[in-house]
Design a protein around this motif. Structure first.
Motif, PDB file in Angstrom:
ATOM      1  N   ALA A   1       0.833  -1.205   0.000  1.00 12.37           N
ATOM      2  CA  ALA A   1       0.000   0.000   0.000  1.00 12.37           C
ATOM      3  C   ALA A   1       0.867   1.253   0.000  1.00 12.37           C
ATOM      4  O   ALA A   1       0.544   2.249  -0.662  1.00 12.37           O
ATOM      5  N   GLY A   2       1.980   1.208   0.728  1.00  9.34           N
ATOM      6  CA  GLY A   2       2.888   2.345   0.761  1.00  9.34           C
ATOM      7  C   GLY A   2       3.535   2.597  -0.588  1.00  9.34           C
ATOM      8  O   GLY A   2       3.697   3.751  -1.005  1.00  9.34           O
ATOM      9  N   VAL A   3       3.925   1.530  -1.278  1.00  9.25           N
ATOM     10  CA  VAL A   3       4.501   1.666  -2.619  1.00  9.25           C
ATOM     11  C   VAL A   3       3.499   2.341  -3.553  1.00  9.25           C
ATOM     12  O   VAL A   3       3.838   3.272  -4.299  1.00  9.25           O
ATOM     13  N   PHE A   4       2.257   1.870  -3.510  1.00  9.43           N
ATOM     14  CA  PHE A   4       1.212   2.443  -4.365  1.00  9.43           C
ATOM     15  C   PHE A   4       0.986   3.919  -4.030  1.00  9.43           C
ATOM     16  O   PHE A   4       0.914   4.776  -4.924  1.00  9.43           O
ATOM     17  N   THR A   5       0.888   4.219  -2.735  1.00  8.62           N
ATOM     18  CA  THR A   5       0.630   5.593  -2.300  1.00  8.62           C
ATOM     19  C   THR A   5       1.757   6.527  -2.721  1.00  8.62           C
ATOM     20  O   THR A   5       1.513   7.622  -3.248  1.00  8.62           O
ATOM     21  N   ASN A   6       2.999   6.113  -2.489  1.00  4.56           N
ATOM     22  CA  ASN A   6       4.133   6.960  -2.854  1.00  4.56           C
ATOM     23  C   ASN A   6       4.220   7.162  -4.363  1.00  4.56           C
ATOM     24  O   ASN A   6       4.609   8.243  -4.828  1.00  4.56           O
ATOM     25  N   THR A   7       3.859   6.148  -5.130  1.00  7.39           N
ATOM     26  CA  THR A   7       3.886   6.284  -6.585  1.00  7.39           C
ATOM     27  C   THR A   7       2.829   7.275  -7.058  1.00  7.39           C
ATOM     28  O   THR A   7       3.103   8.154  -7.889  1.00  7.39           O
ATOM     29  N   VAL A   8       1.621   7.155  -6.517  1.00  5.23           N
ATOM     30  CA  VAL A   8       0.538   8.066  -6.908  1.00  5.23           C
ATOM     31  C   VAL A   8       0.865   9.500  -6.509  1.00  5.23           C
ATOM     32  O   VAL A   8       0.730  10.435  -7.315  1.00  5.23           O
TER      33      VAL A   8
ATOM     34  N   TRP B   1      10.918  12.328  -6.918  1.00  2.00           N
ATOM     35  CA  TRP B   1      10.987  10.877  -6.749  1.00  2.00           C
ATOM     36  C   TRP B   1      11.968  10.475  -5.656  1.00  2.00           C
ATOM     37  O   TRP B   1      11.771   9.447  -5.002  1.00  2.00           O
ATOM     38  N   LEU B   2      12.983  11.278  -5.422  1.00  3.61           N
ATOM     39  CA  LEU B   2      13.842  11.026  -4.263  1.00  3.61           C
ATOM     40  C   LEU B   2      13.046  11.208  -2.972  1.00  3.61           C
ATOM     41  O   LEU B   2      13.201  10.442  -2.017  1.00  3.61           O
ATOM     42  N   GLY B   3      12.198  12.229  -2.958  1.00  2.00           N
ATOM     43  CA  GLY B   3      11.364  12.457  -1.785  1.00  2.00           C
ATOM     44  C   GLY B   3      10.441  11.287  -1.509  1.00  2.00           C
ATOM     45  O   GLY B   3      10.284  10.856  -0.356  1.00  2.00           O
ATOM     46  N   GLN B   4       9.836  10.746  -2.556  1.00  2.00           N
ATOM     47  CA  GLN B   4       8.945   9.597  -2.367  1.00  2.00           C
ATOM     48  C   GLN B   4       9.735   8.354  -1.963  1.00  2.00           C
ATOM     49  O   GLN B   4       9.248   7.513  -1.200  1.00  2.00           O
ATOM     50  N   CYS B   5      10.955   8.246  -2.456  1.00  2.00           N
ATOM     51  CA  CYS B   5      11.813   7.115  -2.098  1.00  2.00           C
ATOM     52  C   CYS B   5      12.233   7.176  -0.633  1.00  2.00           C
ATOM     53  O   CYS B   5      12.285   6.148   0.056  1.00  2.00           O
ATOM     54  N   LEU B   6      12.509   8.389  -0.151  1.00  2.00           N
ATOM     55  CA  LEU B   6      13.063   8.547   1.192  1.00  2.00           C
ATOM     56  C   LEU B   6      12.017   8.886   2.245  1.00  2.00           C
ATOM     57  O   LEU B   6      12.345   8.968   3.430  1.00  2.00           O
ATOM     58  N   TYR B   7      10.784   9.060   1.832  1.00  2.00           N
ATOM     59  CA  TYR B   7       9.726   9.466   2.763  1.00  2.00           C
ATOM     60  C   TYR B   7       9.611   8.499   3.938  1.00  2.00           C
ATOM     61  O   TYR B   7       9.663   8.898   5.103  1.00  2.00           O
TER      62      TYR B   7
ATOM     63  N   VAL C   1      12.392   1.950  -3.399  1.00  2.00           N
ATOM     64  CA  VAL C   1      13.045   1.709  -4.690  1.00  2.00           C
ATOM     65  C   VAL C   1      12.042   1.677  -5.841  1.00  2.00           C
ATOM     66  O   VAL C   1      12.287   2.255  -6.907  1.00  2.00           O
ATOM     67  N   ILE C   2      10.905   1.022  -5.648  1.00  2.00           N
ATOM     68  CA  ILE C   2       9.946   0.854  -6.750  1.00  2.00           C
ATOM     69  C   ILE C   2       9.396   2.196  -7.244  1.00  2.00           C
ATOM     70  O   ILE C   2       9.385   2.448  -8.461  1.00  2.00           O
ATOM     71  N   PRO C   3       8.914   3.094  -6.363  1.00  2.00           N
ATOM     72  CA  PRO C   3       8.473   4.397  -6.876  1.00  2.00           C
ATOM     73  C   PRO C   3       9.583   5.160  -7.597  1.00  2.00           C
ATOM     74  O   PRO C   3       9.334   5.824  -8.613  1.00  2.00           O
ATOM     75  N   PHE C   4      10.814   5.055  -7.090  1.00  2.00           N
ATOM     76  CA  PHE C   4      11.932   5.751  -7.731  1.00  2.00           C
ATOM     77  C   PHE C   4      12.186   5.198  -9.129  1.00  2.00           C
ATOM     78  O   PHE C   4      12.389   5.963 -10.085  1.00  2.00           O
ATOM     79  N   LEU C   5      12.165   3.876  -9.266  1.00  2.00           N
ATOM     80  CA  LEU C   5      12.360   3.265 -10.581  1.00  2.00           C
ATOM     81  C   LEU C   5      11.214   3.610 -11.526  1.00  2.00           C
ATOM     82  O   LEU C   5      11.423   3.816 -12.728  1.00  2.00           O
ATOM     83  N   PHE C   6      10.009   3.674 -10.985  1.00  2.00           N
ATOM     84  CA  PHE C   6       8.851   4.083 -11.791  1.00  2.00           C
ATOM     85  C   PHE C   6       9.072   5.491 -12.338  1.00  2.00           C
ATOM     86  O   PHE C   6       8.839   5.760 -13.527  1.00  2.00           O
ATOM     87  N   GLY C   7       9.524   6.391 -11.469  1.00  2.00           N
ATOM     88  CA  GLY C   7       9.784   7.758 -11.902  1.00  2.00           C
ATOM     89  C   GLY C   7      10.870   7.829 -12.956  1.00  2.00           C
ATOM     90  O   GLY C   7      10.754   8.570 -13.940  1.00  2.00           O
ATOM     91  N   ALA C   8      11.930   7.048 -12.772  1.00  3.26           N
ATOM     92  CA  ALA C   8      13.029   7.051 -13.740  1.00  3.26           C
ATOM     93  C   ALA C   8      12.592   6.487 -15.086  1.00  3.26           C
ATOM     94  O   ALA C   8      13.120   6.882 -16.134  1.00  3.26           O
ATOM     95  N   LEU C   9      11.620   5.583 -15.068  1.00  8.85           N
ATOM     96  CA  LEU C   9      11.162   4.944 -16.300  1.00  8.85           C
ATOM     97  C   LEU C   9      10.228   5.841 -17.105  1.00  8.85           C
ATOM     98  O   LEU C   9      10.295   5.873 -18.340  1.00  8.85           O
ATOM     99  N   PHE C  10       9.378   6.602 -16.420  1.00 16.23           N
ATOM    100  CA  PHE C  10       8.324   7.337 -17.118  1.00 16.23           C
ATOM    101  C   PHE C  10       8.527   8.853 -17.160  1.00 16.23           C
ATOM    102  O   PHE C  10       7.762   9.548 -17.837  1.00 16.23           O
ATOM    103  N   PHE C  11       9.526   9.368 -16.453  1.00 13.21           N
ATOM    104  CA  PHE C  11       9.732  10.815 -16.430  1.00 13.21           C
ATOM    105  C   PHE C  11      11.217  11.123 -16.633  1.00 13.21           C
ATOM    106  O   PHE C  11      12.078  10.324 -16.256  1.00 13.21           O
ATOM    107  N   PRO C  12      11.520  12.278 -17.215  1.00 13.28           N
ATOM    108  CA  PRO C  12      12.932  12.664 -17.394  1.00 13.28           C
ATOM    109  C   PRO C  12      13.551  13.042 -16.054  1.00 13.28           C
ATOM    110  O   PRO C  12      13.062  13.936 -15.359  1.00 13.28           O
TER     111      PRO C  12
END
Length: 261
Positions: free
Chosen positions: A22-29, A61-67, A121-132
């Motif tokens: 749930a945390g991974v999903f929340t941080n990604t959103v 995305w660093l913020g979401q990774c380290l939150y 890690v997962i939200p950070f990788l998501f950000g790296a994949l879909f955003f510059p």
């Protein structure tokens, strides 16, 4: 001994699989929402805080990774410590043949490592994949980031540990938790990079210990500050806060009144 405590902290949080998912999903959103908010802001104010758009996205995305890793809004070791002080179970901890501060620090480091790997890690990788994103290609910036992250985790623990010790006098940690949440979110730069705050107020917030949590690791990774300067800033706050906590702990335990029994 303390490695075993850290490993125990890691295993404890690893059992909360649904909460982690749930945390991974929340941080990604929240990351996606913040990215588009930042992009709109940076369209109006290019190079705000010295960042370009890709750096602003990286910061999000660093913020979401380290939150959760740094328990920026609370919820780490301090929560359990406050409860043990309130109920009087802290008396058991004081009888252990270990250093109380190091015991809780080790446990919180284990928690932080799991939150980094399991939730960050997962939200950070998501950000790296879909955003510059403005990510370095060399090894040196990443090595500096790891050191800055470790120091950030120690500073984060020291802030929360010092706050938790106040329950020895306040007898309840509810208000302290609320204060930790508000100060952590704002002064760490989770809402907006601290570099974006202008004038004397910006200088003040960048000098506070919360700046060591997110702003310093982000700037080290993106090459916006000297790693040695960042390390010195973080280490100074870590030493000062841990020393202050040590003195508060000594004062609190000199004459302990056990609550609840």
């Amino acid at each position: 001994m303390y490695l075993a405590v850290a490993a125990g902290g890691f295993r404890r949080y690893a059992t909360y699989r649904m909460a982690t998912a749930a945390g991974v999903f929340t941080n990604t959103v929240f990351g996606v929402i913040l990215v588009y908010t930042y992009l709109a802001l940076w369209d109006e104010r290019p190079h705000l805080g010295g960042y370009d758009q890709s750096q602003a996205v990286t910061y999000v995305w660093l913020g979401q990774c380290l939150y959760a890793t740094l328990a920026i809004q609370g919820g780490g070791a301090e929560k359990d410590l406050m409860e043990r002080i309130r109920t009087g179970e802290i008396a058991v901890d004081l009888y252990r043949p270990v250093d109380l501060q190091l015991w809780w620090l080790a446990g919180d480091m284990g928690r932080a490592l799991f939150q980094m790997l399991g939730r960050g890690v997962i939200p950070f990788l998501f950000g790296a994949l879909f955003f510059p994103m403005a990510l370095p290609t060399g090894v040196t910036p990443w090595a500096g980031f790891v050191v800055a992250l470790l120091l950030a985790a120690v500073v984060s623990f020291a802030i929360r540990y010092l706050a938790a010790l106040s329950v020895f006098w306040l007898m309840d940690g509810m208000g302290v938790n609320q204060a930790l949440m508000i100060t952590g979110i704002f002064f760490s730069g989770m809402v907006l990079p601290l570099n974006a705050f202008p004038g004397p107020f910006g200088e003040i917030v960048r000098a506070l210990p919360w700046a060591a949590q997110l702003q310093m690791p982000a700037d080290v990774l993106m090459g916006e500050t000297s790693p040695l300067t960042a390390f010195a800033f973080q280490a100074a706050w870590a030493v000062a806060l841990l020393a202050a906590a040590r003195m508060a702990q000594s004062a609190a335990t000199r004459r302990v009144v056990v609550q609840g029994g």
